[in-house]
Scaffold this motif. Structure first.
Motif, PDB file in Angstrom:
ATOM      1  N   ALA A   1       0.840  -1.190   0.000  1.00 30.56           N
ATOM      2  CA  ALA A   1       0.000   0.000   0.000  1.00 30.56           C
ATOM      3  C   ALA A   1       0.880   1.247   0.000  1.00 30.56           C
ATOM      4  O   ALA A   1       2.093   1.176   0.201  1.00 30.56           O
ATOM      5  CB  ALA A   1      -0.917  -0.010   1.215  1.00 30.56           C
ATOM      6  N   GLN A   2       0.243   2.383  -0.216  1.00 27.92           N
ATOM      7  CA  GLN A   2       0.964   3.659  -0.186  1.00 27.92           C
ATOM      8  C   GLN A   2       0.342   4.547   0.881  1.00 27.92           C
ATOM      9  O   GLN A   2      -0.871   4.732   0.927  1.00 27.92           O
ATOM     10  CB  GLN A   2       0.914   4.364  -1.531  1.00 27.92           C
ATOM     11  CG  GLN A   2       1.759   5.640  -1.565  1.00 27.92           C
ATOM     12  CD  GLN A   2       1.766   6.294  -2.925  1.00 27.92           C
ATOM     13  OE1 GLN A   2       0.715   6.595  -3.470  1.00 27.92           O
ATOM     14  NE2 GLN A   2       2.949   6.509  -3.479  1.00 27.92           N
ATOM     15  N   PHE A   3       1.187   5.080   1.755  1.00 27.04           N
ATOM     16  CA  PHE A   3       0.734   5.935   2.835  1.00 27.04           C
ATOM     17  C   PHE A   3       1.481   7.267   2.796  1.00 27.04           C
ATOM     18  O   PHE A   3       2.613   7.336   2.321  1.00 27.04           O
ATOM     19  CB  PHE A   3       0.982   5.274   4.197  1.00 27.04           C
ATOM     20  CG  PHE A   3       0.267   3.960   4.370  1.00 27.04           C
ATOM     21  CD1 PHE A   3      -1.067   3.936   4.744  1.00 27.04           C
ATOM     22  CD2 PHE A   3       0.928   2.754   4.146  1.00 27.04           C
ATOM     23  CE1 PHE A   3      -1.736   2.729   4.904  1.00 27.04           C
ATOM     24  CE2 PHE A   3       0.270   1.546   4.297  1.00 27.04           C
ATOM     25  CZ  PHE A   3      -1.072   1.535   4.683  1.00 27.04           C
TER      26      PHE A   3
ATOM     27  N   HIS B   1       5.625  -1.241   2.684  1.00 27.53           N
ATOM     28  CA  HIS B   1       4.771  -0.271   2.014  1.00 27.53           C
ATOM     29  C   HIS B   1       5.582   0.920   1.491  1.00 27.53           C
ATOM     30  O   HIS B   1       6.740   1.097   1.855  1.00 27.53           O
ATOM     31  CB  HIS B   1       3.695   0.235   2.991  1.00 27.53           C
ATOM     32  CG  HIS B   1       2.825  -0.854   3.531  1.00 27.53           C
ATOM     33  ND1 HIS B   1       2.012  -1.622   2.738  1.00 27.53           N
ATOM     34  CD2 HIS B   1       2.666  -1.323   4.804  1.00 27.53           C
ATOM     35  CE1 HIS B   1       1.365  -2.509   3.480  1.00 27.53           C
ATOM     36  NE2 HIS B   1       1.760  -2.354   4.737  1.00 27.53           N
TER      37      HIS B   1
ATOM     38  N   GLY C   1      -4.342   9.961  -3.715  1.00 24.69           N
ATOM     39  CA  GLY C   1      -4.311   8.576  -4.182  1.00 24.69           C
ATOM     40  C   GLY C   1      -3.753   7.598  -3.177  1.00 24.69           C
ATOM     41  O   GLY C   1      -3.710   6.387  -3.429  1.00 24.69           O
ATOM     42  N   CYS C   2      -3.318   8.084  -2.007  1.00 24.62           N
ATOM     43  CA  CYS C   2      -2.771   7.197  -0.980  1.00 24.62           C
ATOM     44  C   CYS C   2      -3.880   6.380  -0.333  1.00 24.62           C
ATOM     45  O   CYS C   2      -5.037   6.796  -0.273  1.00 24.62           O
ATOM     46  CB  CYS C   2      -2.049   8.008   0.097  1.00 24.62           C
ATOM     47  SG  CYS C   2      -0.512   8.766  -0.449  1.00 24.62           S
ATOM     48  N   ASP C   3      -3.514   5.205   0.157  1.00 24.35           N
ATOM     49  CA  ASP C   3      -4.488   4.367   0.849  1.00 24.35           C
ATOM     50  C   ASP C   3      -4.940   5.002   2.159  1.00 24.35           C
ATOM     51  O   ASP C   3      -6.079   4.805   2.592  1.00 24.35           O
ATOM     52  CB  ASP C   3      -3.880   2.988   1.125  1.00 24.35           C
ATOM     53  CG  ASP C   3      -3.620   2.228  -0.164  1.00 24.35           C
ATOM     54  OD1 ASP C   3      -4.533   1.536  -0.640  1.00 24.35           O
ATOM     55  OD2 ASP C   3      -2.496   2.347  -0.711  1.00 24.35           O
ATOM     56  N   ALA C   4      -4.068   5.725   2.803  1.00 20.99           N
ATOM     57  CA  ALA C   4      -4.410   6.448   4.038  1.00 20.99           C
ATOM     58  C   ALA C   4      -3.355   7.508   4.291  1.00 20.99           C
ATOM     59  O   ALA C   4      -2.214   7.396   3.825  1.00 20.99           O
ATOM     60  CB  ALA C   4      -4.504   5.496   5.226  1.00 20.99           C
TER      61      ALA C   4
ATOM     62  N   ASN D   1      -9.811   9.981   1.762  1.00 22.33           N
ATOM     63  CA  ASN D   1     -10.879   9.292   2.491  1.00 22.33           C
ATOM     64  C   ASN D   1     -10.434   8.773   3.854  1.00 22.33           C
ATOM     65  O   ASN D   1     -11.135   8.923   4.852  1.00 22.33           O
ATOM     66  CB  ASN D   1     -11.435   8.137   1.659  1.00 22.33           C
ATOM     67  CG  ASN D   1     -12.127   8.616   0.408  1.00 22.33           C
ATOM     68  OD1 ASN D   1     -12.879   9.595   0.443  1.00 22.33           O
ATOM     69  ND2 ASN D   1     -11.888   7.952  -0.713  1.00 22.33           N
ATOM     70  N   GLN D   2      -9.264   8.138   3.889  1.00 28.56           N
ATOM     71  CA  GLN D   2      -8.770   7.554   5.139  1.00 28.56           C
ATOM     72  C   GLN D   2      -7.779   8.508   5.795  1.00 28.56           C
ATOM     73  O   GLN D   2      -6.647   8.637   5.353  1.00 28.56           O
ATOM     74  CB  GLN D   2      -8.104   6.205   4.857  1.00 28.56           C
ATOM     75  CG  GLN D   2      -9.084   5.069   4.582  1.00 28.56           C
ATOM     76  CD  GLN D   2      -9.867   4.682   5.830  1.00 28.56           C
ATOM     77  OE1 GLN D   2      -9.351   4.652   6.942  1.00 28.56           O
ATOM     78  NE2 GLN D   2     -11.140   4.370   5.628  1.00 28.56           N
TER      79      GLN D   2
ATOM     80  N   SER E   1     -11.095   9.310  10.136  1.00 29.87           N
ATOM     81  CA  SER E   1     -11.257   7.862  10.221  1.00 29.87           C
ATOM     82  C   SER E   1     -10.877   7.316  11.591  1.00 29.87           C
ATOM     83  O   SER E   1     -11.541   6.421  12.121  1.00 29.87           O
ATOM     84  CB  SER E   1     -10.401   7.170   9.148  1.00 29.87           C
ATOM     85  OG  SER E   1     -10.706   7.671   7.870  1.00 29.87           O
TER      86      SER E   1
END
Length: 217
Positions: free
Chosen positions: A2-4, A25, A65-68, A93-94, A114
């Motif tokens: 994932a990308q954070f 990640h 575009g990051c996952d969180a 979003n996150q 979140s």
């Protein structure tokens, strides 16, 4: 993988960033302090000097575009809140946020992030639990007073069956699995015999786990 993105690379933010990297990640580290960026530049996927209170600066980093995104800004309450508002405006979003006070927590709750994190408070609870129950190496709250705990099998427990140790609370405790060296053993029969260096993973209410603690120490 994932990308954070981690915004704020002080002690808490840098520790979170490096652990995410260790877990495989990609991490974008962001801070307005060049000292923090230079310290982590070679250890993160990207390390960028930027003002998180500037919405345009965050847009240019394309972190939507990051996952969180973890907002780990320290004592600057205004900067933390502005950063969260900017992240929401650009479509993240996150959003996980480090809170430093009750007022900060209340504002973040109203903003609908979140997750709100109190690292010092949470670590204090973990230390207290470790002091109170030294046989418990890890624990996790599941909600509704239910906990998942990992118990290291001491030499005194070697050779004992699980049903012997849990006799008083067997009906209320779930044996999730046993860790034995590099193996995870599950399901676990009630007559399973424990060995030294095993780890026992149990789930149950805090009250029941407390009542069993003397037998497991």
């Amino acid at each position: 993988m994932a990308q954070f993105a981690v915004i704020g690379l002080g002690r808490f933010g840098s520790a979170a960033s490096l652990e995410l990297m260790r877990l495989g990640h990609q991490v974008i580290g962001i801070d307005s302090n060049s000292k923090f960026i230079n310290r982590l530049a070679d250890q993160l996927s990207h390390a960028v000097i930027a003002d998180a209170t500037d919405e345009l600066a965050l847009q240019e980093l394309d972190i939507a575009g990051c996952d969180a995104v973890l907002v780990a800004i320290g004592e600057n309450l205004e900067a933390s809140i502005l950063c969260v508002l900017n992240l929401k405006n650009i479509g993240v979003n996150q959003i996980w946020v480090k809170a430093t006070s009750k007022a900060h927590h209340m504002i973040l709750s109203r903003l609908g992030v979140s997750r709100i994190i109190h690292p010092e408070e949470e670590m204090g609870v973990k230390v207290a639990q470790a002091l109170n129950y030294p046989m418990v190496s890890q624990y996790m709250a599941l909600g509704n007073n239910q906990y998942l705990v990992e118990i290291d099998v001491s030499p005194r427990l070697e050779g004992h069956r699980i049903d012997e140790l849990l006799a008083d609370g067997a009906a209320f405790v779930k044996v999730v699995l046993v860790k034995r060296r590099d193996k995870l053993l599950s399901p676990v029969a009630t007559d399973f015999v424990l060995e030294r260096h095993d780890s026992l993973i149990l789930a149950g209410s805090l009250e029941i786990l407390k009542s069993l603690a003397p037998k497991l120490s």
